[in-house]
Design an enzyme around this catalytic site. Structure first.
Site, PDB file in Angstrom:
ATOM      1  N   ARG A  59       0.897  -1.108  -0.219  1.00 22.01           N
ATOM      2  CA  ARG A  59      -0.180  -0.089  -0.118  1.00 22.01           C
ATOM      3  C   ARG A  59       1.009   1.445  -0.031  1.00 22.01           C
ATOM      4  NH1 ARG A  59      -2.283  -4.149   2.715  1.00 22.01           N
ATOM      5  NH2 ARG A  59      -1.559  -3.193   4.802  1.00 22.01           N
ATOM      6  N   GLU A  96       3.860  -6.301  13.165  1.00 22.59           N
ATOM      7  CA  GLU A  96       2.893  -6.566  14.170  1.00 22.59           C
ATOM      8  C   GLU A  96       2.344  -7.867  14.145  1.00 22.59           C
ATOM      9  OE1 GLU A  96      -0.653  -4.025  13.383  1.00 22.59           O
ATOM     10  OE2 GLU A  96      -1.242  -4.108  15.346  1.00 22.59           O
TER      11      GLU A  96
END
Ligand code: AMP
Length: 173
Positions: A59, A96
């Protein structure tokens, strides 16, 4: 339209239980919102000399290429391992959710080029830290680091070895 967060869809438990995924597709699906986001990034950096915008897969490519175009800069991709066709420099880091290895073409950045690094989300900071590492190893001069969304609770800034990170949307949770 300064509150871009209305265009971010929060998807709980994607791609793993416990992760609230920040989905940017409503934002880029709105011509006005996408335009204004790119305008806001451009405004922030328009007085800087920037030779290259480095965008992080996937992205970071969306915002990075539009920003490179507006700034009159080149665009360089940092991609997941095994995707770039030419000789690469690689680095492995924690996400994450999981670990990853990122790569850049060895000839992508000329020494002392002014580089702006761009991604969609700053979460734990591992991705940006790895990208900074790759750019520094190629002797690029980092003049900016920017993200659309910052998840402040994860303290990603502490892991990123660059002080002046610019984010457009901050989530405090
Ligand atoms: P981190 O390395 O933890 O800062 O993670 C940043 C990278 O993972 C970015 O490239 C994001 O695209 C992606 N990412 C991490 N957390 C999220 C989230 N909650 N929503 C959407 N993307 C995320």
């Amino acid at each position: 339209m300064r509150d871009f967060s209305q265009f971010i869809r929060e998807v709980p438990d994607f791609p793993k239980p416990g992760i609230v995924f920040k989905d940017i597709t409503p934002l880029i699906g709105s011509p006005a919102a996408f335009h204004r986001v790119i305008d806001a990034f451009t405004l922030h950096y328009k007085y800087e000399t920037i030779d290259i915008v480095v965008g992080i897969e996937a992205r970071g490519f969306i915002f990075g290429t539009a920003l490179a175009y507006r700034l009159g800069a080149a665009f360089v991709p940092i991609r997941k391992q095994g995707k770039l066709p030419y000789k690469t420099l690689e680095t492995t880091y924690d996400l994450e959710y999981g670990t990853d290895t990122m790569a850049i073409h060895r000839d992508a950045i000329r020494k002392n080029s002014k580089v702006l690094i761009c991604d969609d989300v700053l979460a734990t900071g591992g991705t940006l830290a790895a990208s900074i590492d790759l750019v520094k190893k190629l002797e690029g001069d980092i003049v900016g680091v920017t993200v659309l969304i910052e998840l402040t609770k994860l303290n990603g800034r502490e892991k990123v070895p660059y002080d002046d990170i610019f984010s457009l949307i901050k989530y405090e949770y």
